[in-house]
Enzyme design. Structure first.
Site, PDB file in Angstrom:
ATOM      1  N   GLY A 322       0.837  -1.209   0.000  1.00  0.00           N
ATOM      2  CA  GLY A 322       0.000   0.000   0.000  1.00  0.00           C
ATOM      3  C   GLY A 322       0.862   1.246   0.000  1.00  0.00           C
ATOM      4  CD1 TRP A 325      -1.667   1.664  -5.921  1.00  0.00           C
ATOM      5  CD2 TRP A 325      -1.932   3.409  -4.554  1.00  0.00           C
ATOM      6  NE1 TRP A 325      -2.675   2.446  -6.425  1.00  0.00           N
ATOM      7  CE2 TRP A 325      -2.862   3.521  -5.614  1.00  0.00           C
ATOM      8  CE3 TRP A 325      -1.928   4.400  -3.557  1.00  0.00           C
ATOM      9  CZ2 TRP A 325      -3.762   4.578  -5.708  1.00  0.00           C
ATOM     10  CZ3 TRP A 325      -2.819   5.449  -3.664  1.00  0.00           C
ATOM     11  CH2 TRP A 325      -3.723   5.532  -4.724  1.00  0.00           C
ATOM     12  CG  HIS A 326       0.290   6.106  -1.027  1.00  0.00           C
ATOM     13  ND1 HIS A 326      -0.111   4.940  -0.443  1.00  0.00           N
ATOM     14  CD2 HIS A 326      -0.727   6.976  -0.858  1.00  0.00           C
ATOM     15  CE1 HIS A 326      -1.319   5.109   0.065  1.00  0.00           C
ATOM     16  NE2 HIS A 326      -1.724   6.330  -0.178  1.00  0.00           N
ATOM     17  N   GLY A 327       3.818   5.717  -4.056  1.00  0.00           N
ATOM     18  CA  GLY A 327       4.919   6.325  -4.789  1.00  0.00           C
ATOM     19  C   GLY A 327       6.097   5.379  -4.885  1.00  0.00           C
ATOM     20  CG  PHE A 470       0.289   9.226  -4.905  1.00  0.00           C
ATOM     21  CD1 PHE A 470       1.657   9.374  -4.955  1.00  0.00           C
ATOM     22  CD2 PHE A 470      -0.403   9.762  -3.861  1.00  0.00           C
ATOM     23  CE1 PHE A 470       2.319  10.073  -3.955  1.00  0.00           C
ATOM     24  CE2 PHE A 470       0.250  10.451  -2.844  1.00  0.00           C
ATOM     25  CZ  PHE A 470       1.608  10.609  -2.899  1.00  0.00           C
TER      26      PHE A 470
END
Lengths: 470, 401
Positions: A322, A325-327, A470
């Site tokens: 997770g 996923w953001h960066g 993102f």
């Protein structure tokens, strides 16, 4: 094109009446809304429209293959695997290639064995994380038998629908495509709620998030060594407010715009800083991502069905991914890992102290600890490098000197936190009163919000939303 | 994970009422805030959208002025402490007052139609602007001169300016007030430079980034106004400037005079604007203005304009005592040409550009900041600080260069 701009206002002013005009004729409305969404998406870079079209075709073909042409469970799983490999490959290439190659190259260089890796600079198409996750949820639901493949047009509208296309909420196919089946009722538009969400979002973004970013957060996180302990503390809490007011503003505006077009999106934020635990925080923060991670990753890994240790590992893995996923950077992975540890620790504590479903015995203490944890974890999220992260902590502990934080900045931080304490009923009451007003008064009220937000926008316009990248 | 409680039942409205309310809001918004619409139009790229926005905005502004509908926004601006923008951009007004926005015949540097690379003589302390000019001749090719390639330059080079206000050695009591300003190119560079400078010397830093701005569109943001405002706001001793990321476009003067990007006339007009801004910062109390070279963009046509911008900056710096052109291209380009990656002496390959092919990323900005820092260290004599004495406490000790 971002929501709080003149360009988008002009775009929406054309799309809204045309959408309602064509709504009774789905064969016309669907191509129209797809074209409008592609125009919206392509306004930044027209080439990326092909990516969106390709993603749509790929997933629809695979979904139909799973549903109609695969006779056995095994063949369905194989096709699903191929489909997900395609989606993840797309995401991996555009979002993670540089990160992966950089990391490997740096590691091998440290070992004294520099590898001749193919170095390429790959541009990140806006919103790719969001629409690939939506496509993946669709195809997994089809594979699980929870959803039948939609028509190509329905799926294309679902994936490209402009209010959610760039930064969510991550809507599921069964939540949205079902709404395309029947024309929306033009006599029953939840306009008061929609206007409330759009105006509230505008004010949160421009008056709170952008103000704090330019006045306090960017200078402190940009050069921590020049700031005192008190500046750093204010910037940490300020960033907690900024990211909430920025991202929730986008979600609110997306939900409000969809409502004006006659469609319902799921909520994405529910006063997250009132959470009494990390788990509750994730029930309230970016809720559509949380449930995606829960349903398609955590449960897929086995969830809590494979013993306590495996549960902790699954929580950790889910949050690490997770975070990623953001960066594509290590600070996001560490941020996810920190939340994974927090969740695992809470689960362990709950297992050893009377069950995790119990309400906390000391709610104020639980709230305080959770809030501090979340705020200090944001440092990892915001710090561009581990060096900045180290400097912030150094200044936090050793940074003397006078503060440059102004009373106005403190007030804005408190207002940003305080809006989460406003009771829901109050908003409901405002909505009823607004709906009872005539259209002229409503227009005047809306124009007042427009002028206020415009006055707060500096000469350079509205800053891009944080979650855009993102 | 629990789902959020469903929202409270919400009242509904018919479409006609919704459209009417939105229409009224837009109309009032445009009338009350026509100046913002004009301003937004001025910031747009050339094209139909810009024309329509400006036309509608100007018409609305005319109506709003007659009906005094601009009053609420004026009051709001006053309440928020905003300054009202001048009706005519000073940078453009100055151009109109100076009929020849052409090359100064006394200048040693002439604009060229071809892209001209930046001179990088290593004998910076003694070289003159004329030496810079010698490589910026009309016959120069878009590549770096073989004898003076940035890659071959060990130290960053500032075009030397023999005159200018005297410098002082910064102390803890009287630190160097360093302002890093410009367009979005300074987003990473500013904090990196100030961070790096603060580690080696007594520096009080400020970053003032104005995204999406440049010198070609003073009708949108006039950098001569920004420069004038920054003096009393930051009281900088030194100003580091990096502007140009949005300047790959034509320029028009109020009288209609048009400068096609990439032409010698465009370069001369750009140099004039750079010069005006440099003078504003120096008039505001700065002792040095360091204007950094524009890193080439990935797109070849933009890279050509970048080279012209760099020529223009050199031309301006040669005319303004106290202003210097600092070439940072050496370590962040491939012999003056765009590159995403560079190889460090230890063999490590570094990504130095953002994905947009214009901005430096953090690693690239760090390298560029180190280049600027070398110039600052050399000129402002950073280093071990003497114990404050009564003679130096609180008073700048001039160190003449």
């Amino acid at each position: 094109m971002i929501f709080p701009t003149l360009q988008f206002a002009a775009f929406f002013a054309v799309v809204l009446p045309l959408s309602w005009l064509l709504m009774p004729h789905p064969r016309l409305w669907k191509p129209f809304i797809i074209a409008a969404s592609y125009f919206f998406y392509g306004s930044a870079n027209p080439h990326y429209v092909f990516l969106l079209v390709g993603c749509t075709i790929w997933n629809q073909v695979m979904a139909i293959a799973i549903d109609r042409h695969c006779r056995s469970e095994r063949s369905r799983s194989i096709v699903l695997f191929i489909a997900l490999a395609g989606d993840l490959g797309l995401l991996g290439w555009f979002k993670y290639y540089g990160f992966f190659v950089d990391s490997v190259a740096a590691f091998t260089s440290r070992l004294g064995l520099p590898l001749p890796l193919p170095l390429l600079q790959v541009a990140l198409p806006i919103g790719i994380s969001f629409f690939t996750f939506q496509a993946m949820s669709y195809i997994i639901d089809v594979r699980r038998g929870q959803y039948e493949p939609a028509t190509f047009l329905d799926f294309a509208v679902y994936l490209s629908f402009f209010p959610h296309l760039i930064a969510g909420p991550i809507v599921r196919a069964r939540e949205l495509i079902g709404q395309f089946a029947t024309p929306r009722n033009p006599r029953r538009i939840e306009a008061a709620r929609a206007f409330g969400l759009i105006c509230g979002g505008l004010l949160k973004k421009v008056v709170i998030a952008d103000y704090l970013a330019t006045r306090l957060i960017d200078p402190v996180f940009g050069a921590p060594v020049l700031h005192s302990r008190w500046d750093v503390i204010a910037a940490i809490y300020g960033y907690a407010v900024q990211i909430y007011c920025d991202f929730s503003a986008y979600s609110d505006m997306a939900i409000g715009l969809a409502l004006l077009l006659g469609f319902q999106f799921p909520p994405n934020f529910d006063r997250p800083y009132l959470a009494l635990s990390i788990q509750e925080f994730w029930h309230r923060w970016h809720m559509t991502l949380s449930r995606w991670l829960r349903d398609y990753l955590y449960i897929g890994l086995g969830g809590n069905r494979k013993g306590r240790v495996r549960t902790y590992v699954n929580l950790m893995l889910t949050m690490l991914l997770g975070g990623l996923w953001h960066g594509a950077a290590w600070n996001f992975v560490l941020w996810g890992g920190m939340h994974g540890l927090g969740l695992a620790w809470e689960r362990w504590w709950g297992n050893h102290h009377g069950g995790r479903r119990q309400r906390p015995k000391h709610p104020v203490l639980s709230w305080f600890v959770t809030f501090q944890f979340v705020c200090f974890a944001w440092i990892l999220f915001r710090a561009d490098t581990m060096q900045t992260f180290g400097e912030l902590w150094h200044q936090l502990v050793f940074g003397g000197g006078q503060t440059t934080v102004t009373l106005a900045e403190v007030i804005v931080i408190l207002v940003g936190l305080g809006i989460q304490f406003i009771p829901r009923d109050l908003f409901a009451g405002w909505r009823i009163r607004f709906a009872e007003m005539g259209p002229v008064l409503q227009g005047v009220a809306l124009s007042v919000v427009l002028i206020i937000t415009s006055a707060f926008v500096s000469g350079q316009g509205v800053a891009p939303f944080i979650y855009y990248r993102f | 994970m629990a789902a959020a409680p469903p929202p409270s039942p919400s009242p509904t409205s018919p479409l006609s009422k919704v459209l009417l309310a939105i229409g009224i809001a837009f109309l009032l918004g445009i009338l009350f805030d026509a100046r913002s619409m004009v301003h937004a139009g001025q910031g747009m790229s050339d094209g139909p959208a810009r024309i329509v926005t400006l036309d509608v905005g100007r018409a609305a502004l005319a109506v709003a002025k007659v009906t005094h509908l601009t009053w609420p926004r004026h009051q709001l601006d006053a309440l928020l402490g905003h300054q009202t923008a001048p009706s005519v951009s000073p940078l453009l007004a100055l151009a109109a007052a100076t009929p020849t926005a052409q090359v100064d015949p006394t200048s040693t540097i002439q604009p060229t139609a071809t892209a001209v690379a930046v001179s990088t003589s290593t004998t910076s302390e003694t070289s003159t602007a004329a030496q810079v000019a010698s490589t910026a001749s009309p016959s120069a090719t878009p590549t770096m001169a073989p004898t003076a390639t940035p890659a071959a330059t060990a130290t960053p080079v500032a075009t030397p300016t023999p005159r200018g206000p005297p410098l002082f050695q910064p102390t803890k009591v009287h630190p160097l007030r360093l302002l890093v300003t410009g367009d979005s190119l300074t987003g990473y560079l500013g904090p990196e430079l100030i961070d790096a400078a603060a580690r080696v010397g007594p520096v009080l830093g400020f970053v003032d980034t104005h995204d999406g701005t440049g010198l070609t569109r003073p009708d949108f943001v006039d950098w001569s106004v920004v420069a004038s405002e920054q003096g009393p706001k930051y009281h900088p001793d030194a100003v580091v400037v990096l502007i140009g990321g949005n300047d790959f476009q034509n320029m028009t003067l109020p009288g209609g005079k048009f400068f096609l990007a990439g032409t010698p006339a465009w370069t001369a007009e750009y140099a004039r604007r750079v010069q005006v801004c440099m003078e504003r910062w120096l008039a505001g109390g700065a002792r040095r203005v360091y204007w950094l070279s524009m890193p080439p963009a990935r797109r070849p046509d933009w890279a050509h304009d970048d080279a012209q911008i760099n020529v223009a900056i050199q031309m301006a710096a040669a005319r303004v005592p106290g202003a210097e052109y600092v070439n940072i291209l050496g370590p962040i380009t491939n012999d003056g040409k765009y590159t995403d990656f560079i190889k460090k002496p230890n063999g490590q390959v570094l990504l130095i550009r953002e994905q947009d092919g214009v901005h430096l990323n953090q690693a690239g900005s760090q390298i560029a900041a180190d280049e600027v820092l070398k110039v600052l260290e050399r000129q402002w004599h950073f280093g071990p600080q003497p114990t404050p004495t009564p003679s130096s406490t609180g008073i700048a000790t001039p160190t003449v260069h």
